[in-house]
Design a protein around this motif. Structure first.
Motif, PDB file in Angstrom:
ATOM      1  N   PHE A 239       0.834  -1.208   0.000  1.00  0.00           N
ATOM      2  CA  PHE A 239       0.000   0.000   0.000  1.00  0.00           C
ATOM      3  C   PHE A 239       0.865   1.252   0.000  1.00  0.00           C
ATOM      4  O   PHE A 239       0.596   2.202  -0.749  1.00  0.00           O
ATOM      5  CB  PHE A 239      -0.918   0.000   1.224  1.00  0.00           C
TER       6      PHE A 239
ATOM      7  N   LYS B 139       0.869   4.195  -2.759  1.00  0.00           N
ATOM      8  CA  LYS B 139       0.543   5.577  -2.386  1.00  0.00           C
ATOM      9  C   LYS B 139       1.604   6.537  -2.921  1.00  0.00           C
ATOM     10  O   LYS B 139       1.282   7.610  -3.465  1.00  0.00           O
ATOM     11  CB  LYS B 139       0.455   5.687  -0.864  1.00  0.00           C
TER      12      LYS B 139
ATOM     13  N   ASP C 181     -10.936  -2.515  -1.811  1.00  0.00           N
ATOM     14  CA  ASP C 181     -10.861  -1.729  -0.572  1.00  0.00           C
ATOM     15  C   ASP C 181      -9.564  -0.917  -0.540  1.00  0.00           C
ATOM     16  O   ASP C 181      -9.569   0.261  -0.147  1.00  0.00           O
ATOM     17  CB  ASP C 181     -10.913  -2.650   0.647  1.00  0.00           C
ATOM     18  N   MET C 182      -8.462  -1.513  -0.957  1.00  0.00           N
ATOM     19  CA  MET C 182      -7.184  -0.811  -0.975  1.00  0.00           C
ATOM     20  C   MET C 182      -7.232   0.361  -1.948  1.00  0.00           C
ATOM     21  O   MET C 182      -6.730   1.457  -1.653  1.00  0.00           O
ATOM     22  CB  MET C 182      -6.050  -1.763  -1.363  1.00  0.00           C
TER      23      MET C 182
ATOM     24  N   GLU D 298      -9.040   3.183  -0.395  1.00  0.00           N
ATOM     25  CA  GLU D 298      -8.194   3.831   0.610  1.00  0.00           C
ATOM     26  C   GLU D 298      -7.145   4.719  -0.058  1.00  0.00           C
ATOM     27  O   GLU D 298      -6.789   5.781   0.456  1.00  0.00           O
ATOM     28  CB  GLU D 298      -7.522   2.777   1.493  1.00  0.00           C
ATOM     29  N   LEU D 299      -6.678   4.298  -1.222  1.00  0.00           N
ATOM     30  CA  LEU D 299      -5.735   5.116  -1.987  1.00  0.00           C
ATOM     31  C   LEU D 299      -6.397   6.358  -2.563  1.00  0.00           C
ATOM     32  O   LEU D 299      -5.729   7.341  -2.862  1.00  0.00           O
ATOM     33  CB  LEU D 299      -5.135   4.297  -3.133  1.00  0.00           C
ATOM     34  N   GLY D 300      -7.706   6.301  -2.754  1.00  0.00           N
ATOM     35  CA  GLY D 300      -8.435   7.441  -3.302  1.00  0.00           C
ATOM     36  C   GLY D 300      -8.339   7.551  -4.815  1.00  0.00           C
ATOM     37  O   GLY D 300      -8.225   8.654  -5.349  1.00  0.00           O
TER      38      GLY D 300
ATOM     39  N   THR E 247     -19.366   2.318  -4.814  1.00  0.00           N
ATOM     40  CA  THR E 247     -18.390   3.365  -4.493  1.00  0.00           C
ATOM     41  C   THR E 247     -18.732   4.675  -5.183  1.00  0.00           C
ATOM     42  O   THR E 247     -18.243   5.732  -4.775  1.00  0.00           O
ATOM     43  CB  THR E 247     -16.968   2.960  -4.925  1.00  0.00           C
TER      44      THR E 247
END
Length: 268
Positions: free
Chosen positions: A76, A80, A104-105, A108-110, A133
């Motif tokens: 991750f 990022k 999901d990852m 979280e990274l956007g 989403t």
């Protein structure tokens, strides 16, 4: 229909959205991935796409696919940093979600865009979660019948997806010209209200250019720094020189297509 992605737009009357698919061609090396982002930006790509796959959720442990994705998986934190680096070069970073954990990852990274691969097109657990989403989705349609495309679009729309790109694809690596069937893009465009694109697995760039000429608003081309690198996708990927030429060719095709009005030009 138009889809807004940060400072870009996808759809009619907008430039073709050009994606350099890094995928797993970084071979699990963040430094190589970083260099690839820089080369893609220099070539003029609008976006770079990675593949985020949790091999333990996607493949049996005694398969080659498990070994490949286990070896090439990025953390991750590495992803990022790569996303931030892409942003600094005005390139959109996004990924293919191979499973629910990977999606999901990505959230979280956007990431501003989700790719659903052809192999996951009827994975409705993943499809429904991606739709909820509300992030724009590129749906790859390799290996599919039209009835399956309709069913997947129904699931996406039912679960809240509004911004969808339908990407024609032939899921062989590399794909032969005789099997590409670009005219099926015309079918997708006529039946659905969404922009269409093409995910190119051929060797060379001819098929991508032809796709643009018949209406593709998104082109996705595998990208590598060296076709001789070890790995499953390097051989048919575009290198930096080819990607730069592809971008130039697409921008020139946009110019020569013009409008549907038949009349003399000013110089005539």
């Amino acid at each position: 229909m138009q889809i807004r992605l940060l400072n870009k737009k996808i759809g009619d009357n907008n430039p073709v959205f050009i994606i350099a698919e890094i995928g797993i061609n970084h071979n699990g090396d963040p430094a190589l991935a970083s260099k690839m982002i820089g080369e893609a930006a220099r070539a003029g790509a609008d976006a770079v796409k990675f593949q985020i796959v949790n091999p333990d959720e996607s493949y049996a442990k005694d398969t080659l696919s498990y070994q490949i994705f286990k070896k090439t998986r990025l953390t991750f934190d590495a992803l990022k940093k790569l996303k931030d680096e892409a942003a600094s070069k005005d390139v959109i970073f996004f990924a293919t979600a191979g499973d629910l954990t990977s999606l999901d990852m990505m959230m979280e990274l956007g990431v501003p865009l989700i790719k659903i691969s052809s192999g996951c097109m009827t994975n409705f657990l993943l499809i429904r979660k991606a739709a909820r989403t509300k992030v724009p989705i590129i749906l790859s349609t390799g290996m599919s019948y039209l009835s399956e495309v309709k069913e997947t679009i129904f699931e996406l729309e039912k679960n809240g997806a509004k911004d969808i790109v339908l990407s024609h694809c032939v899921s062989t690596y590399p794909a032969a010209y005789e099997e590409i069937n670009l005219n099926s893009m015309v079918t997708l465009k006529s039946l659905f209200r969404y922009p269409v694109g093409y995910s190119d697995h051929t060797e060379g760039t001819l098929a991508s250019c032809a796709a643009v000429a018949i209406g593709a608003k998104v082109i996705e081309k595998h990208f590598t720094l060296n076709k001789k690198f070890k790995g499953p996708d390097h051989r048919f990927s575009a290198d930096p020189k080819e990607l730069k030429q592809l971008v130039e060719d697409i921008r020139n095709i946009e110019k020569v297509m013009g409008s549907e009005v038949k009349r003399p030009t000013k110089t005539e």
